[in-house]
Design a protein around this motif. Structure first.
Motif, mmCIF file in Angstrom:
data_model
loop_
_atom_site.group_PDB
_atom_site.id
_atom_site.type_symbol
_atom_site.label_atom_id
_atom_site.label_comp_id
_atom_site.label_asym_id
_atom_site.label_seq_id
_atom_site.Cartn_x
_atom_site.Cartn_y
_atom_site.Cartn_z
ATOM 1 N N ILE A 1 16.659 2.205 0.727
ATOM 2 C CA ILE A 1 16.076 3.336 0.001
ATOM 3 C C ILE A 1 14.753 2.886 -0.595
ATOM 4 O O ILE A 1 14.652 1.788 -1.157
ATOM 5 C CB ILE A 1 17.030 3.820 -1.105
ATOM 6 N N VAL A 2 13.732 3.729 -0.463
ATOM 7 C CA VAL A 2 12.426 3.392 -1.014
ATOM 8 C C VAL A 2 12.014 4.454 -2.023
ATOM 9 O O VAL A 2 12.097 5.649 -1.764
ATOM 10 C CB VAL A 2 11.356 3.228 0.092
ATOM 11 N N LEU A 3 11.594 3.993 -3.202
ATOM 12 C CA LEU A 3 11.060 4.863 -4.246
ATOM 13 C C LEU A 3 9.554 4.656 -4.282
ATOM 14 O O LEU A 3 9.079 3.548 -4.566
ATOM 15 C CB LEU A 3 11.669 4.535 -5.611
ATOM 16 N N ILE A 4 8.806 5.691 -3.962
ATOM 17 C CA ILE A 4 7.343 5.615 -3.905
ATOM 18 C C ILE A 4 6.796 6.111 -5.239
ATOM 19 O O ILE A 4 7.084 7.233 -5.669
ATOM 20 C CB ILE A 4 6.809 6.462 -2.740
ATOM 21 N N MET B 1 20.203 -1.377 -0.261
ATOM 22 C CA MET B 1 19.067 -2.003 -0.945
ATOM 23 C C MET B 1 18.091 -0.927 -1.398
ATOM 24 O O MET B 1 17.814 0.022 -0.663
ATOM 25 C CB MET B 1 18.373 -3.002 -0.008
ATOM 26 N N ASN B 2 17.572 -1.089 -2.614
ATOM 27 C CA ASN B 2 16.647 -0.119 -3.197
ATOM 28 C C ASN B 2 15.320 -0.801 -3.520
ATOM 29 O O ASN B 2 15.292 -1.768 -4.292
ATOM 30 C CB ASN B 2 17.239 0.473 -4.477
ATOM 31 N N ILE B 3 14.247 -0.276 -2.934
ATOM 32 C CA ILE B 3 12.924 -0.892 -3.047
ATOM 33 C C ILE B 3 11.956 0.092 -3.682
ATOM 34 O O ILE B 3 11.966 1.281 -3.360
ATOM 35 C CB ILE B 3 12.395 -1.297 -1.652
ATOM 36 N N ALA B 4 11.105 -0.391 -4.560
ATOM 37 C CA ALA B 4 10.009 0.410 -5.096
ATOM 38 C C ALA B 4 8.712 0.027 -4.392
ATOM 39 O O ALA B 4 8.405 -1.165 -4.260
ATOM 40 C CB ALA B 4 9.866 0.193 -6.596
ATOM 41 N N VAL B 5 7.985 1.029 -3.914
ATOM 42 C CA VAL B 5 6.629 0.818 -3.410
ATOM 43 C C VAL B 5 5.676 1.429 -4.431
ATOM 44 O O VAL B 5 5.668 2.639 -4.651
ATOM 45 C CB VAL B 5 6.426 1.460 -2.022
ATOM 46 N N ILE B 6 4.917 0.580 -5.092
ATOM 47 C CA ILE B 6 3.967 1.001 -6.119
ATOM 48 C C ILE B 6 2.573 0.981 -5.498
ATOM 49 O O ILE B 6 2.114 -0.074 -5.053
ATOM 50 C CB ILE B 6 3.993 0.053 -7.336
ATOM 51 N N PHE B 7 1.944 2.140 -5.439
ATOM 52 C CA PHE B 7 0.618 2.160 -4.813
ATOM 53 C C PHE B 7 -0.453 2.393 -5.880
ATOM 54 O O PHE B 7 -0.307 3.215 -6.768
ATOM 55 C CB PHE B 7 0.545 3.195 -3.687
ATOM 56 N N ALA B 8 -1.503 1.607 -5.778
ATOM 57 C CA ALA B 8 -2.576 1.631 -6.766
ATOM 58 C C ALA B 8 -3.877 1.250 -6.078
ATOM 59 O O ALA B 8 -4.548 0.300 -6.466
ATOM 60 C CB ALA B 8 -2.262 0.678 -7.909
ATOM 61 N N GLY B 9 -4.201 2.007 -5.040
ATOM 62 C CA GLY B 9 -5.380 1.674 -4.242
ATOM 63 C C GLY B 9 -6.647 2.361 -4.678
ATOM 64 O O GLY B 9 -7.720 2.090 -4.155
ATOM 65 N N GLY B 10 -6.546 3.294 -5.665
ATOM 66 C CA GLY B 10 -7.714 4.067 -6.063
ATOM 67 C C GLY B 10 -8.650 3.309 -6.984
ATOM 68 O O GLY B 10 -8.266 2.354 -7.656
ATOM 69 N N THR B 11 -9.894 3.782 -7.025
ATOM 70 C CA THR B 11 -10.906 3.144 -7.868
ATOM 71 C C THR B 11 -11.087 3.858 -9.203
ATOM 72 O O THR B 11 -11.778 3.366 -10.085
ATOM 73 C CB THR B 11 -12.267 3.115 -7.148
ATOM 74 N N ASP C 1 16.032 -3.720 -6.180
ATOM 75 C CA ASP C 1 16.183 -5.065 -5.598
ATOM 76 C C ASP C 1 14.852 -5.735 -5.287
ATOM 77 O O ASP C 1 14.784 -6.959 -5.171
ATOM 78 C CB ASP C 1 17.005 -4.973 -4.309
ATOM 79 N N GLY C 2 13.803 -4.952 -5.088
ATOM 80 C CA GLY C 2 12.518 -5.542 -4.737
ATOM 81 C C GLY C 2 11.398 -4.544 -4.943
ATOM 82 O O GLY C 2 11.628 -3.330 -5.043
ATOM 83 N N ILE C 3 10.185 -5.065 -5.032
ATOM 84 C CA ILE C 3 9.001 -4.242 -5.292
ATOM 85 C C ILE C 3 7.882 -4.686 -4.357
ATOM 86 O O ILE C 3 7.642 -5.879 -4.177
ATOM 87 C CB ILE C 3 8.534 -4.394 -6.753
#
Length: 239
Positions: free
Chosen positions: A104-107, A1-11, A47-49
């Motif tokens: 697998i995680v793609l950051i 399984m391949n997952i994307a973690v999209i981070f967007a916590g900045g201001t 497969d997921g985000i």
């Protein structure tokens, strides 16, 4: 399984935006973060985000997920006080939602909307083969190391120099283990996941990607993204 973690916590303080964080600025009728997520949404091997964003903007992000049919998003979670802690929040959610041992995680930064299909594929393949991947691009100018603040120190050979970009990709369990150890050690502000993993003795393998895969941090970056997007749209029309 391949997952994307999209981070967007900045201001987006360096962007000088008045009413919204930089990841929600509009380009061609869509927020920047939607442009970014769509590359992963449309990739056949993803497969997921998971999205980690500013807590007060989660309802808006949920609305965008519905409006643009981003149905691979499994969860939207609050970001943290630093980029590293936002990533950790996303990784924890990825483990809860998709937690297979070989996941697998793609950051990826929410404000890197010029990622492409080939780079995503190459990251997945590198992790399968080597256990890690950091997307890099060659430098275009000479890199020098500053000495005593004002003098030129070493001049780094250009052929050995690369710019670290994203995605930065790992086995989910591996990056989570390092994140937890780092947090226990009081290390919560790593510049990126590649640096964190290297600091804890992990080998990182290079995936070469496009120089265009910029991070939108300043107004100049915003205009660059808009210009590249316009050029790509025009190419579709006139070719």
């Amino acid at each position: 399984m391949n997952i994307a973690v999209i981070f967007a916590g900045g201001t987006g303080e360096r962007m000088h935006t008045k009413d919204r964080p930089k990841q929600f600025l509009m380009i061609h009728g869509k927020p920047i973060i939607v442009h970014t997520i769509e590359h992963f949404q449309n990739h056949s091997e993803i497969d997921g985000i998971i999205v980690a964003c500013i807590e007060s903007w989660i309802p808006y992000m949920q609305e965008m997920a519905y409006r643009y049919r981003l149905d691979k998003i499994g969860k939207i979670v609050p970001g943290g006080e630093t980029g590293q802690m936002s990533i950790y929040s996303g990784l924890k959610a990825a483990k809860e939602v998709y937690g297979l041992d070989d996941t697998i995680v793609l950051i990826h930064d929410g404000v890197r909307p010029l990622i492409d299909e080939k780079t995503i594929t190459n990251n997945i393949q590198s992790v399968r083969k080597n256990g890690s991947a950091v997307t890099c691009a060659p430098v275009k100018e000479t890199v020098i190391l500053r000495e005593d603040g004002k003098k030129v120190g070493d001049v780094v050979p250009r052929e050995k120099s690369l710019i670290a970009k994203a995605p930065q990709s790992f086995i989910l369990n591996d990056i989570l283990a390092v994140e937890r150890q780092a947090i226990a050690d009081g290390y919560t502000d790593a510049i990126d996941s590649c640096t964190l993993m290297r600091d804890y003795g992990r080998e990182i393998y290079i995936v070469e990607g496009s120089y265009e895969n910029i991070k939108i941090t300043t107004p100049e970056d915003f205009y660059t993204f808009r210009a590249i997007s316009d050029a790509r749209e025009n190419r579709q029309i006139f070719e």
